[in-house]
Design an enzyme around this catalytic site. Structure first.
Site, PDB file in Angstrom:
ATOM      1  N   ASP A 248       3.078  14.732   5.466  1.00 40.87           N
ATOM      2  CA  ASP A 248       3.078  13.902   4.957  1.00 40.87           C
ATOM      3  C   ASP A 248       4.600  13.116   4.193  1.00 40.87           C
ATOM      4  OD1 ASP A 248       1.820  12.911   2.245  1.00 40.87           O
ATOM      5  OD2 ASP A 248       3.116  13.744   1.053  1.00 40.87           O
ATOM      6  N   SER A 304      -2.324   1.274  -4.766  1.00 45.74           N
ATOM      7  CA  SER A 304      -2.074   0.698  -5.548  1.00 45.74           C
ATOM      8  C   SER A 304      -0.775   1.287  -6.819  1.00 45.74           C
ATOM      9  CB  SER A 304      -3.524   1.213  -6.923  1.00 45.74           C
ATOM     10  OG  SER A 304      -3.562   2.763  -6.872  1.00 45.74           O
ATOM     11  N   CYS A 306       2.291   2.552  -5.669  1.00 46.33           N
ATOM     12  CA  CYS A 306       3.068   1.760  -4.222  1.00 46.33           C
ATOM     13  C   CYS A 306       3.967   0.413  -4.979  1.00 46.33           C
ATOM     14  CB  CYS A 306       2.836   1.009  -2.914  1.00 46.33           C
ATOM     15  SG  CYS A 306       1.423   2.610  -1.809  1.00 46.33           S
ATOM     16  N   GLY A 390       2.529   7.336  -8.523  1.00 41.70           N
ATOM     17  CA  GLY A 390       2.776   7.655  -6.781  1.00 41.70           C
ATOM     18  C   GLY A 390       3.472   8.284  -6.771  1.00 41.70           C
ATOM     19  N   ARG A 405      10.011  12.788   0.768  1.00 43.89           N
ATOM     20  CA  ARG A 405       8.891  11.361   1.315  1.00 43.89           C
ATOM     21  C   ARG A 405       9.630  10.090   1.109  1.00 43.89           C
ATOM     22  NH1 ARG A 405       2.720  10.251   2.759  1.00 43.89           N
ATOM     23  NH2 ARG A 405       2.984   8.409   1.988  1.00 43.89           N
ATOM     24  N   GLU A 415       9.359   3.864  -5.287  1.00 43.91           N
ATOM     25  CA  GLU A 415       8.738   3.776  -4.230  1.00 43.91           C
ATOM     26  C   GLU A 415       7.698   4.050  -4.674  1.00 43.91           C
ATOM     27  OE1 GLU A 415       9.433   4.029  -0.382  1.00 43.91           O
ATOM     28  OE2 GLU A 415      11.421   3.968  -0.744  1.00 43.91           O
ATOM     29  N   GLU A 469     -14.876 -17.160  -5.231  1.00 43.98           N
ATOM     30  CA  GLU A 469     -16.019 -17.021  -5.513  1.00 43.98           C
ATOM     31  C   GLU A 469     -17.032 -16.048  -4.928  1.00 43.98           C
ATOM     32  OE1 GLU A 469     -17.616 -21.398  -3.357  1.00 43.98           O
ATOM     33  OE2 GLU A 469     -18.601 -19.444  -2.364  1.00 43.98           O
TER      34      GLU A 469
HETATM   35  P1  XMP Z   1      -5.014   3.982  -3.766  1.00 44.71           P
HETATM   36  O1  XMP Z   1      -4.757   2.658  -3.288  1.00 44.71           O
HETATM   37  O2  XMP Z   1      -5.770   5.439  -3.203  1.00 44.71           O
HETATM   38  O3  XMP Z   1      -3.644   4.761  -2.621  1.00 44.71           O
HETATM   39  O4  XMP Z   1      -3.796   4.333  -5.152  1.00 44.71           O
HETATM   40  C1  XMP Z   1      -3.574   6.029  -2.397  1.00 44.71           C
HETATM   41  C2  XMP Z   1      -1.987   6.294  -1.504  1.00 44.71           C
HETATM   42  O5  XMP Z   1      -0.805   5.915  -1.660  1.00 44.71           O
HETATM   43  C3  XMP Z   1       0.263   6.143  -1.002  1.00 44.71           C
HETATM   44  N1  XMP Z   1       1.208   6.535  -2.191  1.00 44.71           N
HETATM   45  C4  XMP Z   1       1.805   6.115  -2.421  1.00 44.71           C
HETATM   46  N2  XMP Z   1       3.097   4.990  -1.769  1.00 44.71           N
HETATM   47  N3  XMP Z   1       4.641   4.789  -3.279  1.00 44.71           N
HETATM   48  C5  XMP Z   1       3.949   4.066  -2.463  1.00 44.71           C
HETATM   49  O6  XMP Z   1       4.206   3.686  -1.696  1.00 44.71           O
HETATM   50  C6  XMP Z   1       4.514   5.739  -4.214  1.00 44.71           C
HETATM   51  O7  XMP Z   1       5.103   6.712  -4.750  1.00 44.71           O
HETATM   52  C7  XMP Z   1       2.493   6.762  -3.944  1.00 44.71           C
HETATM   53  N4  XMP Z   1       2.025   7.353  -4.064  1.00 44.71           N
HETATM   54  C8  XMP Z   1       1.338   7.567  -3.145  1.00 44.71           C
HETATM   55  C9  XMP Z   1      -0.304   7.514  -0.793  1.00 44.71           C
HETATM   56  O8  XMP Z   1      -0.850   7.347   1.016  1.00 44.71           O
HETATM   57  C10 XMP Z   1      -1.557   7.635  -0.912  1.00 44.71           C
HETATM   58  O9  XMP Z   1      -2.621   8.308  -0.101  1.00 44.71           O
END
Ligand code: XMP
Length: 481
Positions: A248, A304, A306, A390, A405, A415, A469
């Protein structure tokens, strides 16, 4: 040098993502209900649904992993905790159900009924085999202890006349034996009478309730866990409890990360997924420099939560990343399943990600909304929400284990963000909605299964007017009034 920078801009690739693209409808010979959604999470592990939950501390702990595996998907346990806590979560998933329990909790004849009751309560089980050395000599069940005094010896109360079965007993045979003898536990013994395992009525019932569950060869729910590429100790400890280990790291295409992943790959028996990557070259380096890679997680900066793409202006949108990596694998003749990770906002995005060559999608946001996710439930303005953050957000980093990470200490920036997502109830409901939508999308594309979608999916890029649209328009929706 003259003109080079301008040329670089002219040569810039179009990094399309979910919102830019639609699936072009195709000639159809299949009805949505006939569509097969089985797939592979990794080289050796099959899923009945192409859904994987993100290793994030507001998404996947044991409860989510168990629920998702029972539905046919896979949960990846987060690593923002001590090794012991993560191993405990994995063991919980392992014990949730299996045809034969191998790590049977036993008693000796000299222990007391009080000990038996305490063990039953602690592990939430209703029966314990009694052994002398390794030999099975009796069984204590809830019925045996109900009216017995706590100080009595196990050897005096246990049932000695036992019905047992041999190794290799099938599900149907076990069902028959349990039914004929009106019993709930069936110990498995070898020719010397040594206890080898235990089959329980409860586990057989659970199998009937979750016929679509994703299981390993031993019949246990499939389970995955995340590790840092630099944490061999964690990887080794988890290896005994999981089927899939996910290396990871936000940017896997890195010399140090490759070096330490090599060590992990050498020492680990579980299938190892590496990532995240986002380019053709990174995939090429994985297949030429690393052995035994069983899955590749793709997408950088689309999540979402990130802020990587914003902070660093570097990234690879999940859809673009999946297509790049799928092409590299095909051109090298390598068959490794791709996990498309980040930015999935509904079933349409899932269809696009699969159509671009991935075998599964990983979701954080959509699963964080569920009851089984560990985030807190809060009421805001009369509605319920769940906390979602995140793993690179300041608060997640404060729990130190995910620092490596997103390397915040080095760069002094986070991040990721944290906030709330609308509460959606049980994950089974969310999975049902996603499954129905995915079948509809695959129906439009004329694909009977995921490999057929790889061949048949045709994409079209939408204009910004088209994107507008494609949403409901010229109507006042409830809640907007
Ligand atoms: P969704 O869009 O489903 O994405 O919320 C989940 C994925 O986002 C990644 N992830 C992060 N990426 N900063 C990032 O740039 C973060 O703090 C972060 N936390 C999770 C990860 O790949 C996850 O599966």
């Amino acid at each position: 040098m003259k003109g080079k920078f301008g040329q670089k801009l002219k040569d810039a690739k179009l990094a399309v993502t979910f919102r830019d693209v639609i699936l072009v409808p195709n000639w159809v010979e299949v009805e949505p209900k006939e569509i097969d959604l089985t797939t592979r999470a990794t080289v050796n592990h099959k899923l009945n649904l192409p859904f994987i939950s993100s290793p994030m501390d507001t998404v996947t702990e044991a409860e989510m992993a168990i629920a998702l595996a029972r539905l046919g998907g896979l949960g990846i346990l987060h690593r923002n905790c001590s090794i012991e806590d993560q191993v405990k979560m994995a063991a919980q998933v392992r014990r949730a159900e299996s045809l034969i329990i191998r790590d049977v909790i036993t008693l000796s004849m000299t222990q007391t009924i009080g000990d038996a009751i305490d063990l039953m309560q602690k592990h939430q089980i209703s029966g314990l085999p009694v052994v002398e050395g390794e030999k099975l000599v009796g069984l204590i069940t809830g019925r045996d202890v109900r009216f017995a005094h706590r100080t009595l010896r196990v050897g005096d109360v246990m049932t000695k006349k036992l019905v047992t079965a041999k190794e290799g007993t099938t599900l149907e045979e076990a069902k028959d034996i349990l039914h004929t003898n009106r019993i709930e536990k069936l110990p498995i013994v070898d020719d010397n009478g040594t206890l080898r395992g235990l089959i329980t009525f409860r586990d057989i019932m659970l199998r009937g309730r979750f016929p679509n569950a994703a299981r390993n060869q031993e019949g246990k729910l499939l389970c995955g866990a995340a590790v840092s590429p630099f944490d061999l100790e964690r990887a080794k400890k988890l290896d005994k409890h999981v089927d899939v280990l996910v290396i990871d790291v936000a940017h896997f295409h890195n010399a140090n990360v490759f070096r330490s992943t090599k060590n992990i790959l050498k020492e680990i028996k579980a299938d190892v997924v590496v990532g995240n990557i986002g380019t053709y070259k990174a995939a090429e380096d994985i297949v030429t420099k690393l052995e035994r890679v069983a899955g590749i997680r793709v997408g950088i900066g689309s999540g979402s939560i990130c802020t990587t793409s914003e902070v660093a202006k570097a990234g690879s949108p999940t859809l673009f990343a999946a297509a790049q990596v799928a092409d590299a694998l095909r051109e090298h003749g390598v068959d490794i399943p791709i996990i498309a990770d980040g930015g999935i906002s509904g079933s349409g995005d899932i269809a696009l990600a699969l159509g671009a060559g991935s075998s599964t999608v990983m979701m954080g946001n959509l699963f964080a909304r569920c009851k089984e996710a560990p985030g807190n439930l809060v009421a805001i303005g009369g509605r319920y929400y769940k906390q979602y953050r995140g793993m690179g957000s300041a608060s997640a980093m404060a729990r130190r284990y995910s620092m490596d990470r997103y390397s915040v200490p080095a760069k002094g920036i986070s991040e990721g963000v944290e906030g709330w997502v609308p509460y959606k109830g049980e994950v089974a409901t969310v999975v049902q909605e996603l499954t129905d939508g995915l079948r509809a999308a695959m129906g439009y594309a004329g694909a009977r299964n995921i490999p057929e979608l790889w061949e048949k999916a045709e994409f079209a890029v939408m204009s910004s007017a088209g994107i507008e649209e494609a949403k409901p328009h010229d109507i006042l929706l409830p809640g907007e009034a």
